[in-house]
Design a protein around this motif. Sequence first.
Motif, PDB file in Angstrom:
ATOM      1  N   UNK A  53     -97.444 -20.784 -21.883  1.00 17.17           N
ATOM      2  CA  UNK A  53     -98.572 -21.645 -21.521  1.00 17.17           C
ATOM      3  C   UNK A  53     -99.858 -20.865 -21.741  1.00 17.17           C
ATOM      4  N   UNK A  54    -100.804 -21.468 -22.441  1.00 17.69           N
ATOM      5  CA  UNK A  54    -102.103 -20.852 -22.696  1.00 17.69           C
ATOM      6  C   UNK A  54    -103.168 -21.620 -21.920  1.00 17.69           C
ATOM      7  N   UNK A  55    -103.924 -20.880 -21.096  1.00 13.93           N
ATOM      8  CA  UNK A  55    -104.987 -21.510 -20.326  1.00 13.93           C
ATOM      9  C   UNK A  55    -105.351 -20.669 -19.131  1.00 13.93           C
ATOM     10  N   UNK A  56    -106.399 -21.034 -18.423  1.00 13.80           N
ATOM     11  CA  UNK A  56    -106.825 -20.256 -17.250  1.00 13.80           C
ATOM     12  C   UNK A  56    -105.965 -20.545 -16.029  1.00 13.80           C
ATOM     13  N   UNK A  57    -106.071 -19.699 -15.037  1.00 16.64           N
ATOM     14  CA  UNK A  57    -105.452 -19.973 -13.749  1.00 16.64           C
ATOM     15  C   UNK A  57    -106.184 -21.145 -13.087  1.00 16.64           C
ATOM     16  N   UNK A  58    -105.481 -21.933 -12.249  1.00 15.11           N
ATOM     17  CA  UNK A  58    -106.138 -23.094 -11.627  1.00 15.11           C
ATOM     18  C   UNK A  58    -107.414 -22.733 -10.880  1.00 15.11           C
ATOM     19  N   UNK A  59    -107.384 -21.611 -10.161  1.00 14.51           N
ATOM     20  CA  UNK A  59    -108.550 -21.250  -9.355  1.00 14.51           C
ATOM     21  C   UNK A  59    -109.690 -20.695 -10.198  1.00 14.51           C
ATOM     22  N   UNK A  60    -109.418 -20.370 -11.468  1.00 16.20           N
ATOM     23  CA  UNK A  60    -110.443 -19.785 -12.332  1.00 16.20           C
ATOM     24  C   UNK A  60    -111.141 -20.822 -13.199  1.00 16.20           C
ATOM     25  N   UNK A  61    -110.726 -22.086 -13.098  1.00 14.42           N
ATOM     26  CA  UNK A  61    -111.292 -23.140 -13.937  1.00 14.42           C
ATOM     27  C   UNK A  61    -111.845 -24.255 -13.059  1.00 14.42           C
ATOM     28  N   UNK A  62    -113.026 -24.724 -13.389  1.00  9.86           N
ATOM     29  CA  UNK A  62    -113.599 -25.845 -12.657  1.00  9.86           C
ATOM     30  C   UNK A  62    -112.937 -27.126 -13.129  1.00  9.86           C
ATOM     31  N   UNK A  63    -112.115 -27.724 -12.282  1.00 12.97           N
ATOM     32  CA  UNK A  63    -111.367 -28.918 -12.665  1.00 12.97           C
ATOM     33  C   UNK A  63    -111.838 -30.109 -11.839  1.00 12.97           C
ATOM     34  N   UNK A  64    -111.879 -31.253 -12.480  1.00 13.05           N
ATOM     35  CA  UNK A  64    -112.300 -32.485 -11.804  1.00 13.05           C
ATOM     36  C   UNK A  64    -111.107 -33.056 -11.049  1.00 13.05           C
ATOM     37  N   UNK A 212    -116.045 -43.931 -14.213  1.00 11.18           N
ATOM     38  CA  UNK A 212    -115.527 -43.673 -12.870  1.00 11.18           C
ATOM     39  C   UNK A 212    -116.396 -42.644 -12.157  1.00 11.18           C
ATOM     40  N   UNK A 213    -116.445 -42.778 -10.848  1.00  2.00           N
ATOM     41  CA  UNK A 213    -117.131 -41.818  -9.970  1.00  2.00           C
ATOM     42  C   UNK A 213    -116.216 -41.585  -8.783  1.00  2.00           C
ATOM     43  N   UNK A 214    -116.004 -40.321  -8.420  1.00  2.00           N
ATOM     44  CA  UNK A 214    -115.095 -40.064  -7.302  1.00  2.00           C
ATOM     45  C   UNK A 214    -115.447 -38.765  -6.589  1.00  2.00           C
ATOM     46  N   UNK A 215    -114.818 -38.598  -5.409  1.00  2.49           N
ATOM     47  CA  UNK A 215    -115.106 -37.443  -4.561  1.00  2.49           C
ATOM     48  C   UNK A 215    -113.975 -37.262  -3.560  1.00  2.49           C
ATOM     49  N   UNK A 216    -113.925 -36.091  -2.953  1.00  2.00           N
ATOM     50  CA  UNK A 216    -113.012 -35.851  -1.841  1.00  2.00           C
ATOM     51  C   UNK A 216    -113.813 -35.862  -0.547  1.00  2.00           C
ATOM     52  N   UNK A 283    -124.078 -42.697 -10.303  1.00  2.00           N
ATOM     53  CA  UNK A 283    -124.228 -41.284 -10.662  1.00  2.00           C
ATOM     54  C   UNK A 283    -124.353 -40.368  -9.460  1.00  2.00           C
ATOM     55  N   UNK A 284    -124.376 -40.913  -8.266  1.00  2.00           N
ATOM     56  CA  UNK A 284    -124.560 -40.074  -7.078  1.00  2.00           C
ATOM     57  C   UNK A 284    -123.914 -40.750  -5.877  1.00  2.00           C
ATOM     58  N   UNK A 285    -123.820 -40.012  -4.777  1.00  2.00           N
ATOM     59  CA  UNK A 285    -123.285 -40.595  -3.541  1.00  2.00           C
ATOM     60  C   UNK A 285    -124.182 -41.727  -3.053  1.00  2.00           C
ATOM     61  N   UNK A 286    -125.479 -41.582  -3.257  1.00  2.00           N
ATOM     62  CA  UNK A 286    -126.396 -42.655  -2.840  1.00  2.00           C
ATOM     63  C   UNK A 286    -126.104 -43.934  -3.626  1.00  2.00           C
ATOM     64  N   UNK A 287    -125.852 -43.791  -4.935  1.00  2.00           N
ATOM     65  CA  UNK A 287    -125.504 -44.955  -5.757  1.00  2.00           C
ATOM     66  C   UNK A 287    -124.208 -45.585  -5.260  1.00  2.00           C
ATOM     67  N   UNK A 310    -116.951 -32.722  -2.779  1.00  2.00           N
ATOM     68  CA  UNK A 310    -117.324 -32.567  -4.179  1.00  2.00           C
ATOM     69  C   UNK A 310    -117.496 -33.955  -4.778  1.00  2.00           C
ATOM     70  N   UNK A 311    -118.167 -34.030  -5.899  1.00  2.00           N
ATOM     71  CA  UNK A 311    -118.303 -35.305  -6.616  1.00  2.00           C
ATOM     72  C   UNK A 311    -118.057 -35.075  -8.106  1.00  2.00           C
ATOM     73  N   UNK A 312    -117.544 -36.129  -8.772  1.00  2.00           N
ATOM     74  CA  UNK A 312    -117.263 -36.063 -10.198  1.00  2.00           C
ATOM     75  C   UNK A 312    -117.537 -37.430 -10.815  1.00  2.00           C
ATOM     76  N   UNK A 313    -117.793 -37.453 -12.108  1.00  2.00           N
ATOM     77  CA  UNK A 313    -117.906 -38.737 -12.794  1.00  2.00           C
ATOM     78  C   UNK A 313    -117.495 -38.603 -14.244  1.00  2.00           C
ATOM     79  N   UNK A 314    -116.910 -39.673 -14.757  1.00  2.00           N
ATOM     80  CA  UNK A 314    -116.584 -39.827 -16.174  1.00  2.00           C
ATOM     81  C   UNK A 314    -117.282 -41.097 -16.652  1.00  2.00           C
ATOM     82  N   UNK A 315    -117.954 -41.011 -17.773  1.00  4.46           N
ATOM     83  CA  UNK A 315    -118.578 -42.190 -18.357  1.00  4.46           C
ATOM     84  C   UNK A 315    -117.876 -42.528 -19.669  1.00  4.46           C
ATOM     85  N   UNK A 316    -117.512 -43.787 -19.802  1.00  2.00           N
ATOM     86  CA  UNK A 316    -116.813 -44.258 -21.009  1.00  2.00           C
ATOM     87  C   UNK A 316    -115.576 -43.399 -21.278  1.00  2.00           C
TER      88      UNK A 316
END
Length: 578
Positions: A53-64, A212-216, A283-287, A310-316
């Motif tokens: 497997x090639x890639x970073x460790x989970x804690x070393x990568x910013x994942x949505x 989509x817009x989401x958060x924990x 685009x934000x929690x206020x929205x 945290x907050x995340x969004x995907x457009x299209x």
Amino acid sequence: MQNHPETQSSSSIIDCDRSDIIDADIIVLGSSISGLMAATYLKQKLPELEVIVVGPKPEAEKRAYVGESLTEISIHFFWEIGFKDYLDRTHDLKNGLTFYHKLRIDDPADYRYSVHAPGQSLHFLSRQLNRPIFDRDLRQHAAQSGVKFMIGKAKDFVVGKGGDRHQLSVKTSENKLTHLSSRWIVDASGQKRFIGKKVTTYTCPETGQRSAFWFRLANFEPFLPQLEISQRRPSEYNLWQSTHHFMGHGNWIWCIPLKTIEHDRLISVGISYRPDLYSHSMRSMEDFLAAVDCEHPAVAQMVRSGEVLDTHNYHNYLYSADEIYSETGWFLIGNSARMVDPLYSTGLAMTAIQIQQVTEIIQGKIASNITPQDIANLSFVWRQIAMRRQIDITDQYATMHDPFVAHLRRYWNLNGWWNAILPLWWSGFLTDPRGANILCKLLEGDDRGSKSAAQLFEAVSAKLGNVEQSDFDRTIDFDRLINRRFDRSISTIPLQLARYFQWRLQIRWRLLSLGGWQLLPSQLRSILQEFVRMLLSKYLFGYLNRDALREIKLSLDFDFAGAVRQDKEGYLSHKNEG
């Protein structure tokens, strides 16, 4: 559909000495959940092969990260790779999907909802994944299974042609350029599509694109006490332990409770919407709060009561690869193959099916008993199932705010899941080339019957006007529609497929009785077609495919009967304690 020629050119060969190349049998590019699933399963089924497997460790990568809701196929997959006990200990129970249809969606002061979910407990209980914890632990499990890891970032890739091996150059965590070669390579790099963009093109929908817009959210007060709920029958389980869906104008909201030791409560909350139908900016929690206040203020109140982590969004976010498997040994899985709308939580399920298909292809290549047509058939079956479900979901957004139409569209779609896809998958039709060859003939063309059914749903809804729970009770009993025991022998496939068409007929017939028989002429052709298909499935499918039914193999080996007994004992114990 719009075709986007994103294929990127690469050099014909990676510049390095042969002595500098690390050889592997299989390279999995991507160390997030899809890559770890693929590597672990491949190593389990092909222990003699070296998997890197090639890639970073989970804690070393910013994942949505998003809360992940497992379904029947994905939970069985994780049981198969030896993760059942871990899931039971570490992640929250899931009793199914729960849908909240607001009776008066345009009245923020009205908190009445018709709730649709299995009333009885499902035969196979599932789990909700707390992804940061799960990804870390799955990586450890993969390593214990014999999977090797290279921490780094892919820099270049060359497709192996004419029997040559694939080549991948990687910038390691020590900033050293390292070169790998392999006979097979799996692109599980997600939206990056590192290999996918070099070997194929991607198509985006011309209409119906999604964002989509989401958060924990932590330490919140749940929404359930705020709602006025009506159901066909009370649920026999804790309704909170399910994946919650709130339907609105051109959008739906998910709420996935997660198990945590760091907070009093933890939940994943998000909204998926069609920008062409949904007028709110997101685009934000206020929205998010301003929009949700208009349709589901109880959800907004829950969010305001807690702490956003945290907050995340995907457009299209929708796209699909025009080719996912190659005879030369590259494979695109998960989000490298396509992005899916998560309405029915089937993203990981579709990835699991792909991993089983890829394993079958590699096993066939080693044994020299798989043909290019076999590979094309496996690809076609997966892509057709994914495409049909996504087209149906796309169309649903226009009527998600209509509680009557929306619940019928859901039953129609889930009939296909419970009574066709699940038994066919269980019996090997989606993962064995002999089964895929049969399904290719059945999946050709469009599903015109679904289009006429949607028209019927809208016509009956228009006639009924504002609906109450009593109107839902006059349609289909979801508990009866669910095929809880899809895990039957392959000899029952003809009957299970006949049951699928029978339910389509019953839904139409019930709606005609509610909406008036003047709608019959518009439905007559579809009714006749589905009646004929029901008879063909029941009486001819088994006979015409009798040889294949004896040869198709189920690739799962886990003791599922024992797992169910264990689950039921734990469920009853938990219920009694409560």
